[in-house]
Motif scaffolding. Structure first.
Motif, PDB file in Angstrom:
ATOM      1  N   LEU A  27     -24.703  -8.104  -2.434  1.00  0.00           N
ATOM      2  CA  LEU A  27     -24.459  -9.522  -2.187  1.00  0.00           C
ATOM      3  C   LEU A  27     -24.646 -10.341  -3.460  1.00  0.00           C
ATOM      4  CD1 LEU A  27     -23.784 -11.649  -0.009  1.00  0.00           C
ATOM      5  CD2 LEU A  27     -26.241 -11.848   0.432  1.00  0.00           C
ATOM      6  N   ASN A  28     -25.681 -10.018  -4.228  1.00  0.00           N
ATOM      7  CA  ASN A  28     -25.908 -10.739  -5.483  1.00  0.00           C
ATOM      8  C   ASN A  28     -24.775 -10.513  -6.480  1.00  0.00           C
ATOM      9  OD1 ASN A  28     -28.323 -11.952  -4.682  1.00  0.00           O
ATOM     10  ND2 ASN A  28     -29.570 -10.225  -5.372  1.00  0.00           N
ATOM     11  N   GLU A  29     -24.231  -9.308  -6.500  1.00  0.00           N
ATOM     12  CA  GLU A  29     -23.078  -9.027  -7.363  1.00  0.00           C
ATOM     13  C   GLU A  29     -21.874  -9.885  -6.950  1.00  0.00           C
ATOM     14  OE1 GLU A  29     -22.387  -4.858  -7.035  1.00  0.00           O
ATOM     15  OE2 GLU A  29     -24.128  -4.292  -8.251  1.00  0.00           O
ATOM     16  N   LEU A  30     -21.704 -10.049  -5.645  1.00  0.00           N
ATOM     17  CA  LEU A  30     -20.595 -10.869  -5.144  1.00  0.00           C
ATOM     18  C   LEU A  30     -20.794 -12.339  -5.499  1.00  0.00           C
ATOM     19  CD1 LEU A  30     -20.038  -9.209  -1.633  1.00  0.00           C
ATOM     20  CD2 LEU A  30     -18.628  -8.949  -3.677  1.00  0.00           C
ATOM     21  N   PHE A  31     -22.045 -12.816  -5.427  1.00  0.00           N
ATOM     22  CA  PHE A  31     -22.320 -14.199  -5.837  1.00  0.00           C
ATOM     23  C   PHE A  31     -21.962 -14.406  -7.313  1.00  0.00           C
ATOM     24  CE2 PHE A  31     -25.755 -14.566  -2.377  1.00  0.00           C
ATOM     25  CZ  PHE A  31     -24.909 -15.275  -1.536  1.00  0.00           C
ATOM     26  N   GLU A  32     -22.338 -13.447  -8.142  1.00  0.00           N
ATOM     27  CA  GLU A  32     -22.049 -13.557  -9.572  1.00  0.00           C
ATOM     28  C   GLU A  32     -20.541 -13.582  -9.828  1.00  0.00           C
ATOM     29  OE1 GLU A  32     -24.085 -10.480 -11.706  1.00  0.00           O
ATOM     30  OE2 GLU A  32     -26.035 -11.019 -10.849  1.00  0.00           O
ATOM     31  N   GLN A  33     -19.805 -12.836  -9.012  1.00  0.00           N
ATOM     32  CA  GLN A  33     -18.361 -12.737  -9.222  1.00  0.00           C
ATOM     33  C   GLN A  33     -17.594 -13.926  -8.651  1.00  0.00           C
ATOM     34  OE1 GLN A  33     -16.722  -9.047  -7.765  1.00  0.00           O
ATOM     35  NE2 GLN A  33     -14.612  -9.581  -8.314  1.00  0.00           N
ATOM     36  N   TYR A  34     -18.016 -14.387  -7.458  1.00  0.00           N
ATOM     37  CA  TYR A  34     -17.210 -15.388  -6.741  1.00  0.00           C
ATOM     38  C   TYR A  34     -17.845 -16.785  -6.672  1.00  0.00           C
ATOM     39  CZ  TYR A  34     -14.480 -11.358  -5.234  1.00  0.00           C
ATOM     40  OH  TYR A  34     -13.698 -10.225  -5.216  1.00  0.00           O
ATOM     41  N   GLY A  35     -19.087 -16.909  -7.105  1.00  0.00           N
ATOM     42  CA  GLY A  35     -19.764 -18.198  -7.010  1.00  0.00           C
ATOM     43  C   GLY A  35     -20.893 -18.139  -5.992  1.00  0.00           C
ATOM     44  N   THR A  90     -25.215 -22.024  -9.569  1.00  0.00           N
ATOM     45  CA  THR A  90     -26.445 -21.244  -9.379  1.00  0.00           C
ATOM     46  C   THR A  90     -26.847 -21.332  -7.912  1.00  0.00           C
ATOM     47  OG1 THR A  90     -28.000 -23.071  -9.755  1.00  0.00           O
ATOM     48  CG2 THR A  90     -27.220 -21.862 -11.706  1.00  0.00           C
ATOM     49  N   MET A  91     -27.626 -20.366  -7.463  1.00  0.00           N
ATOM     50  CA  MET A  91     -28.058 -20.381  -6.065  1.00  0.00           C
ATOM     51  C   MET A  91     -28.992 -21.545  -5.786  1.00  0.00           C
ATOM     52  SD  MET A  91     -27.785 -19.263  -3.083  1.00  0.00           S
ATOM     53  CE  MET A  91     -26.861 -17.731  -3.232  1.00  0.00           C
ATOM     54  N   GLN A  92     -29.854 -21.868  -6.737  1.00  0.00           N
ATOM     55  CA  GLN A  92     -30.780 -22.983  -6.533  1.00  0.00           C
ATOM     56  C   GLN A  92     -30.033 -24.296  -6.365  1.00  0.00           C
ATOM     57  OE1 GLN A  92     -34.221 -22.616  -6.075  1.00  0.00           O
ATOM     58  NE2 GLN A  92     -33.834 -24.670  -5.281  1.00  0.00           N
ATOM     59  N   GLU A  93     -29.020 -24.499  -7.198  1.00  0.00           N
ATOM     60  CA  GLU A  93     -28.218 -25.716  -7.095  1.00  0.00           C
ATOM     61  C   GLU A  93     -27.486 -25.766  -5.750  1.00  0.00           C
ATOM     62  OE1 GLU A  93     -24.448 -27.927  -9.330  1.00  0.00           O
ATOM     63  OE2 GLU A  93     -25.326 -26.100 -10.200  1.00  0.00           O
ATOM     64  N   SER A  94     -26.983 -24.631  -5.326  1.00  0.00           N
ATOM     65  CA  SER A  94     -26.272 -24.552  -4.048  1.00  0.00           C
ATOM     66  C   SER A  94     -27.193 -24.893  -2.886  1.00  0.00           C
ATOM     67  CB  SER A  94     -25.690 -23.139  -3.884  1.00  0.00           C
ATOM     68  OG  SER A  94     -24.920 -23.047  -2.716  1.00  0.00           O
ATOM     69  N   LYS A  95     -28.423 -24.378  -2.931  1.00  0.00           N
ATOM     70  CA  LYS A  95     -29.388 -24.643  -1.851  1.00  0.00           C
ATOM     71  C   LYS A  95     -29.868 -26.091  -1.880  1.00  0.00           C
ATOM     72  CE  LYS A  95     -31.001 -19.932  -1.078  1.00  0.00           C
ATOM     73  NZ  LYS A  95     -32.127 -18.976  -1.126  1.00  0.00           N
ATOM     74  N   ASN A  96     -30.002 -26.661  -3.072  1.00  0.00           N
ATOM     75  CA  ASN A  96     -30.405 -28.070  -3.170  1.00  0.00           C
ATOM     76  C   ASN A  96     -29.346 -28.976  -2.536  1.00  0.00           C
ATOM     77  OD1 ASN A  96     -32.745 -27.385  -4.486  1.00  0.00           O
ATOM     78  ND2 ASN A  96     -31.967 -27.823  -6.542  1.00  0.00           N
ATOM     79  N   LEU A  97     -28.075 -28.668  -2.795  1.00  0.00           N
ATOM     80  CA  LEU A  97     -26.988 -29.431  -2.189  1.00  0.00           C
ATOM     81  C   LEU A  97     -27.025 -29.306  -0.670  1.00  0.00           C
ATOM     82  CD1 LEU A  97     -24.081 -28.503  -4.637  1.00  0.00           C
ATOM     83  CD2 LEU A  97     -25.013 -30.799  -4.287  1.00  0.00           C
TER      84      LEU A  97
END
Length: 575
Positions: A443-451, A552-559
């Motif tokens: 899943l982390n690899e997919l986040f890095e690839q697709y956002g 970044t995941m942190q930015e995504s979660k903050n939003l």
């Protein structure tokens, strides 16, 4: 409806059974309870019936079920003798009264001369869909309330393709229901007479074996590519999935499957949990204890009728829960990679998701040249497309999914299928384990690839007549007082599914959308984040679906948190 008048009508009817009479007499001084039981008829729609068990028009009971079954029998009969001769398949889950309601429904159908194929014990929902197709039935009934609390039961209706009915059929059934007096229904033949006339047939292992064979055929990888020693904790949550899930995993060679003993056997009281919904991580409490004992790799939970499935993953010693979107994208990536490796991606491939499911799956599908199609919520809408493609050949179904932990990787079932999904998840975990990865690594690899995509679904529960009315006001008023700006982002597009139109606020242009009408609205912001609001079709709640994407995941979660707070603050001002 005059609830007090209807309450008195029930109490005064000589056909009311003694147990129901005593139940209603016990609430004679509780006006609020009388109102809740009688202020409306339990609504029948594309989801069939679902409600609390008990006496009353707004409850699940033998009278309400019998009337619905008589109405369905009339609709089936209206299509002519040849259609009627196809018969009907009937299944049920572990819930209180499920076996009673299913047998009663079978005998009512037999009384109309409609052959009823009734499972001899509880089965997963996907196997009912399979049975409709296996026997070539006109229709199907499943007595289940899916993941609702123990106080509930329900009644799902399927049509000849094996998928749940849509408005065209539901409206006809409702029209027949409205013609009937709940205490003046036709007489019903006995079980012996139905059996003697060949109008009642009990389904046994023949259909089970045919179904298991199809499920096993979905395997994407050769045995040599999969580490079969992967350790799996499984819980059916005292529901219908136990035998089917364990059978297919065993036959595929997964021998390290550990079942939560306290939740192994069918029990409609759900003694270990208040809410048997695997979306709620509380449902994994017993599984997590067992996972630590067995040093497990993944934990799988199916809901009581085994059409939905949730997953937790052990990653670096920590148990991490996957939401429905995350499980969906992992399955999409695994299926498409497997097909690509074997040069088996079909012609005109398509994946189908609901309008409230996230966009990460769309990005992955696009990278494989696979089209993603969005439809209204519910697998009746997802499966309507492969039903059409069977006739037109326009596209090839690859996968269907919803954020609410429903997945279907095959075409032999036309509904959510937790049994098939459990097999693929086990295989996927074993495939990546052989590469030294967990599903979280993937899943982390997919986040890095697709956002970095984040999502959350918030349910605001509002019960009773007042709750129903407030939900209606919320859906009406949010269309006018929605937040124009959240943080630095402004609304750029509004899709109103009730009006069947999409408005671009930048160009101020409105266009019609080709999708069925439903009470839902989507707000898209200029940073790509969005949320949708809609009332639940099966429970007394309004649902808010929020989706964000960032670098970044942190930015995504903050939003995510910012949108949640802003929208709920506005929503709660609507009294």
């Amino acid at each position: 409806m005059d609830y007090m008048k209807e309450y008195e009508r029930w109490l005064g009817n000589e056909k009311l059974d003694e147990e129901s009479r005593k139940e209603l007499e016990s609430i004679k001084d509780n006006k609020e309870e009388i109102q809740d039981r009688f202020y409306q008829e339990l609504s029948f729609g594309t989801a069939g019936l679902r409600g609390k068990l008990g006496a009353g028009t707004n409850r699940m009971n033998s009278y309400v079920v019998a009337r619905a079954t008589n109405a369905l029998a009339k609709v089936i009969s209206s299509y002519g003798e040849d259609f009627k001769k196809k018969g009907i398949a009937i299944a049920y889950d572990c819930r209180i009264c499920s076996d009673e309601f299913s047998k009663m429904s079978a005998l009512i159908m037999a009384s109309y001369g409609i052959k009823a194929y009734l499972f001899d014990s509880l089965r997963p929902t996907p196997e009912l869909s399979f049975a409709v197709r296996y026997y070539g039935c006109a229709s199907g009934i499943n007595i289940t309330a899916s993941h609702n609390p123990k106080e509930y039961n329900g009644y799902k209706v399927y049509w000849q393709e094996g998928s749940q009915i849509k408005d065209d059929i539901a409206d006809k059934v409702l029209a027949e229901i409205n013609k009937m007096d709940i205490f003046d229904l036709p007489s019903v033949i006995s079980e012996k007479e139905a059996l003697d006339k060949g109008l009642l047939v009990y389904i046994n292992k023949e259909v089970d074996e045919a179904y298991y064979e199809k499920v096993l055929s979905l395997s994407m990888r050769d045995d040599s590519e999969v580490n079969k020693d992967v350790k799996i904790v499984y819980t059916p949550l005292n529901g219908a999935g136990n035998i089917a899930v364990r059978t297919v995993l065993d036959r595929k060679g997964f021998k390290n499957v550990y079942v939560v003993k306290e939740q192994e056997n069918p029990d409609g009281t759900f003694p270990t949990i208040k809410y048997p919904n695997p979306e709620d991580t509380k449902a994994f409490e017993y599984s997590e204890k067992l996972a630590k004992e067995k040093n497990a790799d993944i934990l799988i939970a199916t809901d009581p009728d085994s059409d939905r499935l949730a997953v937790e993953v052990v990653h670096k010693g920590e148990i991490i829960s996957l939401n429905g979107n995350q499980t969906g994208v992992l399955l999409i990536n695994y299926i498409l990679n497997s097909l690509k490796d074997k040069n088996l991606i079909p012609k005109n491939p398509a994946i189908i998701k609901s309008i409230v499911t996230g966009d990460m799956g769309t990005a992955i599908a696009k990278s494989f040249g696979v089209e993603m199609i969005s439809v209204l919520t519910g697998f009746k809408n997802i499966c309507a497309l492969p039903n059409d493609w069977d006739k037109t050949g326009e596209k090839t179904y690859v996968f269907g999914y919803e954020e609410s932990i429903g997945y279907n990787p095959g075409v032999f079932v036309r509904d959510k299928d937790a049994v098939s999904s459990a097999l693929l998840l086990a295989e996927m975990a074993g495939y990546y384990k052989k590469q030294g990865k967990t599903l979280i690594d993937v899943l982390n690899e997919l986040f890095e690839q697709y956002g970095y995509y984040s999502e959350n679904t918030i349910s605001v529960v509002l019960e009773g007549l007042e709750g129903q009315q407030r939900i209606a006001r919320m859906m009406k008023e949010i269309r006018n007082i929605y937040p124009k700006q959240i943080g630095n982002a402004s609304v750029s597009e509004i899709t109103d599914y009730e009006k069947q139109e999409k408005t671009d606020l930048l160009s101020n242009k409105t266009e019609k959308i080709d999708i069925e009408k439903t009470n839902a609205i989507r707000f898209l912001y200029d940073d790509g984040c969005w949320y949708t609001l809609r009332p639940s079709g099966t429970e007394p709640k309004i649902k808010l679906y929020i989706y964000t994407k960032a670098k970044t995941m942190q930015e995504s979660k903050n939003l995510l948190k910012e949108i949640e707070k802003t929208v709920l603050d506005v929503l709660y001002t609507i009294e």
